[in-house]
Motif scaffolding. Structure first.
Motif, mmCIF file in Angstrom:
data_model
loop_
_atom_site.group_PDB
_atom_site.id
_atom_site.type_symbol
_atom_site.label_atom_id
_atom_site.label_comp_id
_atom_site.label_asym_id
_atom_site.label_seq_id
_atom_site.Cartn_x
_atom_site.Cartn_y
_atom_site.Cartn_z
ATOM 1 N N GLN A 36 0.839 -1.192 0.000
ATOM 2 C CA GLN A 36 0.000 0.000 0.000
ATOM 3 C C GLN A 36 0.878 1.247 0.000
ATOM 4 O O GLN A 36 1.785 1.369 0.824
ATOM 5 C CB GLN A 36 -0.878 -0.014 1.256
ATOM 6 C CG GLN A 36 -1.777 1.174 1.427
ATOM 7 C CD GLN A 36 -2.796 1.311 0.332
ATOM 8 O OE1 GLN A 36 -2.638 2.134 -0.575
ATOM 9 N NE2 GLN A 36 -3.827 0.497 0.372
ATOM 10 N N HIS A 37 0.591 2.190 -0.922
ATOM 11 C CA HIS A 37 1.342 3.437 -0.994
ATOM 12 C C HIS A 37 0.560 4.649 -0.494
ATOM 13 O O HIS A 37 1.125 5.734 -0.382
ATOM 14 C CB HIS A 37 1.836 3.680 -2.424
ATOM 15 C CG HIS A 37 2.824 2.660 -2.882
ATOM 16 N ND1 HIS A 37 4.168 2.739 -2.583
ATOM 17 C CD2 HIS A 37 2.658 1.520 -3.598
ATOM 18 C CE1 HIS A 37 4.805 1.704 -3.110
ATOM 19 N NE2 HIS A 37 3.907 0.945 -3.726
ATOM 20 N N ASN A 38 -0.734 4.502 -0.203
ATOM 21 C CA ASN A 38 -1.521 5.594 0.358
ATOM 22 C C ASN A 38 -1.062 5.797 1.800
ATOM 23 O O ASN A 38 -1.158 4.886 2.618
ATOM 24 C CB ASN A 38 -3.009 5.241 0.307
ATOM 25 C CG ASN A 38 -3.900 6.329 0.874
ATOM 26 O OD1 ASN A 38 -3.545 7.012 1.828
ATOM 27 N ND2 ASN A 38 -5.073 6.475 0.293
ATOM 28 N N PRO A 39 -0.566 6.986 2.166
ATOM 29 C CA PRO A 39 -0.039 7.200 3.512
ATOM 30 C C PRO A 39 -1.098 7.165 4.612
ATOM 31 O O PRO A 39 -0.759 7.088 5.788
ATOM 32 C CB PRO A 39 0.631 8.571 3.427
ATOM 33 C CG PRO A 39 -0.010 9.250 2.273
ATOM 34 C CD PRO A 39 -0.413 8.171 1.310
ATOM 35 N N SER A 40 -2.378 7.181 4.243
ATOM 36 C CA SER A 40 -3.450 7.114 5.236
ATOM 37 C C SER A 40 -3.872 5.690 5.572
ATOM 38 O O SER A 40 -4.697 5.474 6.459
ATOM 39 C CB SER A 40 -4.684 7.876 4.732
ATOM 40 O OG SER A 40 -4.381 9.233 4.554
#
Length: 126
Positions: A36-40
């Protein structure tokens, strides 16, 4: 798996998770790993499931429209329009999914922008 299969599977995966069943979505469409690359959102399947279960609980009336889907090689790009009545917001998203050789999603990137109330031009974001 073909690019068309990957495109269809990316849409089904996202729709199923977004509409409240991320556990089933990961079982059907995600490979052994999920980067996962979404920081959230935390890395891995369990973090993805927890994130989308929380969204379903807190924003039960949200909706998604898949505006465009593009497949190239092992990548699929989705352009979506999301409406969140519970938050009184609309979003445009660009999501990218990478597939493994078995046609399973193993990596995700995205960019999310809130649709502003006014625009400097007459074009939509969709």
């Amino acid at each position: 798996m073909s690019r068309q299969d990957n495109k269809k599977n990316a849409i089904e995966f996202y729709k199923m998770a977004y509409e409240g069943n991320p556990q089933k979505a990961t079982e059907l469409y995600v490979g052994a790993q999920y980067i996962q690359h979404n920081p959230s959102v935390g890395d891995g399947k369990e973090a993805f499931i927890a994130y989308f279960e929380d969204l379903a609980k807190n924003y039960p009336r949200k909706s998604i429209e898949f505006v465009r889907a593009i497949a190239e090689g092992d990548l699929v790009a989705l352009h979506t329009h999301q409406v969140w009545p519970d938050a009184n917001k609309e979003y445009v998203t660009m999501d990218f999914f990478r597939f493994d050789e078995q046609g399973k999603i193993i990596e995700h990137w995205d960019a999310i922008q809130q649709v502003p109330p006014t625009s400097a031009n007459n074009n939509t974001m969709f």
